[in-house]
Design an enzyme around this catalytic site. Structure first.
Site, PDB file in Angstrom:
ATOM      1  N   ASP A   1      35.810 -17.662 -11.358  1.00 45.08           N
ATOM      2  CA  ASP A   1      34.950 -17.388 -10.120  1.00 45.08           C
ATOM      3  C   ASP A   1      36.293 -16.748  -9.064  1.00 45.08           C
ATOM      4  O   ASP A   1      36.263 -17.834  -8.298  1.00 45.08           O
ATOM      5  CB  ASP A   1      34.416 -18.712  -9.872  1.00 45.08           C
ATOM      6  CG  ASP A   1      33.033 -18.319  -8.336  1.00 45.08           C
ATOM      7  OD1 ASP A   1      33.834 -17.584  -7.944  1.00 45.08           O
ATOM      8  OD2 ASP A   1      32.177 -18.777  -8.035  1.00 45.08           O
TER       9      ASP A   1
ATOM     10  N   VAL B   1      30.071  -9.982   2.529  1.00 48.24           N
ATOM     11  CA  VAL B   1      31.348  -9.117   2.797  1.00 48.24           C
ATOM     12  C   VAL B   1      31.457  -8.084   2.113  1.00 48.24           C
ATOM     13  O   VAL B   1      31.515  -6.992   2.830  1.00 48.24           O
ATOM     14  CB  VAL B   1      32.704 -10.062   2.970  1.00 48.24           C
ATOM     15  CG1 VAL B   1      33.928  -8.975   3.429  1.00 48.24           C
ATOM     16  CG2 VAL B   1      32.535 -11.078   4.239  1.00 48.24           C
TER      17      VAL B   1
ATOM     18  N   LYS C   1      36.658 -19.729   3.007  1.00 54.29           N
ATOM     19  CA  LYS C   1      36.415 -21.000   3.538  1.00 54.29           C
ATOM     20  C   LYS C   1      37.040 -22.413   2.632  1.00 54.29           C
ATOM     21  O   LYS C   1      37.000 -21.673   2.056  1.00 54.29           O
ATOM     22  CB  LYS C   1      34.667 -21.075   2.183  1.00 54.29           C
ATOM     23  CG  LYS C   1      33.704 -20.781   3.681  1.00 54.29           C
ATOM     24  CD  LYS C   1      32.634 -20.094   2.724  1.00 54.29           C
ATOM     25  CE  LYS C   1      31.991 -18.852   2.854  1.00 54.29           C
ATOM     26  NZ  LYS C   1      32.074 -17.644   3.479  1.00 54.29           N
TER      27      LYS C   1
ATOM     28  N   LYS D   1      21.514 -11.342  -3.164  1.00 54.50           N
ATOM     29  CA  LYS D   1      22.642 -11.194  -2.436  1.00 54.50           C
ATOM     30  C   LYS D   1      23.760 -10.716  -3.196  1.00 54.50           C
ATOM     31  O   LYS D   1      23.466 -10.234  -3.824  1.00 54.50           O
ATOM     32  CB  LYS D   1      23.055 -12.580  -2.533  1.00 54.50           C
ATOM     33  CG  LYS D   1      24.582 -12.830  -2.285  1.00 54.50           C
ATOM     34  CD  LYS D   1      25.196 -14.160  -2.646  1.00 54.50           C
ATOM     35  CE  LYS D   1      27.056 -14.330  -2.479  1.00 54.50           C
ATOM     36  NZ  LYS D   1      27.613 -15.459  -3.153  1.00 54.50           N
TER      37      LYS D   1
ATOM     38  N   GLU E   1      27.900  -8.666   8.748  1.00 59.10           N
ATOM     39  CA  GLU E   1      26.973  -8.991   7.274  1.00 59.10           C
ATOM     40  C   GLU E   1      25.245  -9.632   7.663  1.00 59.10           C
ATOM     41  O   GLU E   1      25.201 -10.081   8.645  1.00 59.10           O
ATOM     42  CB  GLU E   1      27.841  -9.914   6.541  1.00 59.10           C
ATOM     43  CG  GLU E   1      28.197 -10.770   6.691  1.00 59.10           C
ATOM     44  CD  GLU E   1      28.151 -11.808   5.776  1.00 59.10           C
ATOM     45  OE1 GLU E   1      27.836 -12.181   4.970  1.00 59.10           O
ATOM     46  OE2 GLU E   1      29.530 -13.096   6.174  1.00 59.10           O
TER      47      GLU E   1
ATOM     48  N   ALA F   1      34.419 -10.668  -4.942  1.00 58.80           N
ATOM     49  CA  ALA F   1      34.763  -9.305  -5.506  1.00 58.80           C
ATOM     50  C   ALA F   1      34.804  -9.247  -3.861  1.00 58.80           C
ATOM     51  O   ALA F   1      35.319  -8.267  -3.677  1.00 58.80           O
ATOM     52  CB  ALA F   1      33.148  -8.693  -5.614  1.00 58.80           C
ATOM     53  N   ASP F   2      34.951 -10.590  -2.913  1.00 57.36           N
ATOM     54  CA  ASP F   2      35.533  -9.586  -1.348  1.00 57.36           C
ATOM     55  C   ASP F   2      36.834  -9.874  -1.571  1.00 57.36           C
ATOM     56  O   ASP F   2      37.085  -8.689  -0.754  1.00 57.36           O
ATOM     57  CB  ASP F   2      34.884 -11.068  -0.099  1.00 57.36           C
ATOM     58  CG  ASP F   2      33.426 -11.382  -0.249  1.00 57.36           C
ATOM     59  OD1 ASP F   2      32.865 -10.308  -0.599  1.00 57.36           O
ATOM     60  OD2 ASP F   2      33.942 -12.084   0.562  1.00 57.36           O
TER      61      ASP F   2
HETATM   62  N1  PSU Z   1      30.602 -16.515   5.530  1.00 62.98           N
HETATM   63  C1  PSU Z   1      30.487 -17.484   5.770  1.00 62.98           C
HETATM   64  N2  PSU Z   1      28.434 -17.563   5.391  1.00 62.98           N
HETATM   65  C2  PSU Z   1      28.418 -17.009   4.512  1.00 62.98           C
HETATM   66  C3  PSU Z   1      29.551 -15.960   4.332  1.00 62.98           C
HETATM   67  C4  PSU Z   1      30.646 -16.260   4.447  1.00 62.98           C
HETATM   68  O1  PSU Z   1      30.223 -17.972   6.957  1.00 62.98           O
HETATM   69  O2  PSU Z   1      27.285 -17.296   3.558  1.00 62.98           O
HETATM   70  C5  PSU Z   1      28.737 -15.164   2.203  1.00 62.98           C
HETATM   71  C6  PSU Z   1      29.429 -13.610   2.559  1.00 62.98           C
HETATM   72  O3  PSU Z   1      28.517 -13.064   2.449  1.00 62.98           O
HETATM   73  C7  PSU Z   1      30.605 -13.977   1.573  1.00 62.98           C
HETATM   74  C8  PSU Z   1      29.663 -14.141   0.501  1.00 62.98           C
HETATM   75  O4  PSU Z   1      31.057 -11.669   1.517  1.00 62.98           O
HETATM   76  O5  PSU Z   1      29.352 -15.757   1.121  1.00 62.98           O
HETATM   77  C9  PSU Z   1      30.604 -15.002  -1.255  1.00 62.98           C
HETATM   78  O6  PSU Z   1      30.003 -15.180  -2.120  1.00 62.98           O
HETATM   79  P1  PSU Z   1      30.979 -15.292  -3.027  1.00 62.98           P
HETATM   80  O7  PSU Z   1      31.681 -16.163  -3.199  1.00 62.98           O
HETATM   81  O8  PSU Z   1      29.559 -15.274  -4.191  1.00 62.98           O
HETATM   82  O9  PSU Z   1      31.144 -13.842  -3.756  1.00 62.98           O
HETATM   83 MN    MN Z   2      31.398 -16.045  -7.271  1.00 61.42          MN
END
Ligand code: PSU
Ligand code: MN
Length: 306
Positions: free
Chosen positions: A142, A110, A163, A90, A29, A145-146
């Site tokens: 929150d 992702v 995470k 993003k 990614e 969408a992954d």
């Molecule tokens: N994993 C990491 N660092 C990141 C991400 C994942 O180690 O920055 C990113 C990925 O692109 C993941 C996104 O899809 O964070 C998730 O963002 P959100 O929670 O807004 O969906």
């Molecule tokens: Mn989010």
């Protein structure tokens, strides 16, 4: 409705060749480059991850949208431009078509990377950690969408769990509801990104990359949509004990709320603040776990290609 427009998707020469001879390919990614790590560590990591995939016998395909075209496999100059750029969009499932249609440039999360990889015929993808259910989601709603994407798009995603800034029990519950296989490798516990053990059992365990590849194919044979989440713990030498991080995660969480950080900005904000508060330790761990995931993804891709 008139005919659909052709999808502007280009493969780099290396990826086109690899696909043509059925060589193992691992998708990577770009949001981790633009939003997940600071410059210049982001660029060094992106290059090191590509090298790691190559060393493990597969071909790396970093994915991003550049000027309205999906690029699968970035030329070195394009990777450098992206890593240095400020304010790159993003892109997740919701933004991808609009960005392409307006000739825009953006980094794929992702979810968006899975969509592009699937369109290009790539089945395996390595990242750091997937997005998930945020702490306080019962108020903020929150949820990344992954998770939906894992339920819909047939790509096996190798990550170090989700995470630890997330609500991991709720993330596992949503994955179960969506029918996403969550497969821990080498241990029974679900890993927590910077730490090996979240304290939660993973629903499934498979220690053999070939078995993971067979399970990927078996989902297709069953006619099931969606992919798999392979939860690969960070190497022991690189982990940060979860007890040490928990108060800092609570602090960054409170800061995000106090500053009204919402939507797409939440994950990048939390990662950046933890990096500052730990004087770079979370970043060093993050880099180590991505490299570790790249190696495993290459082995799974190799087993799939065999
Ligand atoms: N994993 C990491 N660092 C990141 C991400 C994942 O180690 O920055 C990113 C990925 O692109 C993941 C996104 O899809 O964070 C998730 O963002 P959100 O929670 O807004 O969906
Ligand atoms: Mn989010």
């Amino acid at each position: 409705m008139s005919a659909l427009p052709p999808l502007p998707l280009v493969l780099s020469t290396e990826i086109a060749e690899a696909m043509a001879r059925g060589a193992p390919v691992v998708a990577l990614e770009s949001t981790i480059i633009t939003h997940g790590m600071p410059f210049p560590q982001n660029l060094a990591t992106a290059r090191a991850v590509e090298d790691e995939v190559r060393r493990a016998g597969a071909v790396p395909a970093t994915i991003a949208v550049l000027g309205g075209t999906i690029h699968v496999g970035l030329e070195p100059a394009a990777l450098e431009t992206l890593a240095e750029a400020q304010g790159v969009a993003k892109l997740s499932r919701a933004d991808l078509a609009a960005c392409i249609a307006t000739g825009g440039t953006g980094a794929t999360t992702v979810a968006a990377t899975m969509i592009c990889a699937a369109r290009a015929g790539i089945a395996v993808f390595a990242t750091g950690g997937i997005g998930g259910v945020h702490k306080g989601a019962e108020e903020s709603f929150d949820i990344s969408a992954d998770l939906q994407e894992l339920a819909q798009t047939p790509v096996t995603v190798v990550a170090a769990g989700a995470k630890a800034i997330l609500d991991l029990p709720k993330t596992l519950e949503v994955l179960e509801t969506l029918g996403v296989p969550v497969i821990a490798v080498g241990q029974n516990a679900f890993p927590a990104f910077w730490s090996r053990d979240s304290g939660l059992p993973a629903p499934l365990r498979m220690d053999d990359p070939a078995a993971i590849a067979r399970a990927h194919k078996m989902r297709a044979a069953l006619g099931l949509p969606g992919g798999q989440l392979v939860a690969n713990p960070i190497p022991a030498a690189d982990e940060i004990a979860s007890g040490a991080l928990a108060p800092l995660i609570a602090q960054t969480q409170a800061e995000a709320e106090a500053q009204g950080i919402a939507g797409k900005s939440v994950t990048p904000f939390l990662l950046q603040r933890l990096f500052e508060l730990t004087e770079g330790r979370t970043l060093a761990s993050n880099i180590a776990l991505v490299l570790n995931n790249a190696r495993l993804a290459a082995r799974i891709a190799t087993a799939l290609a065999a």
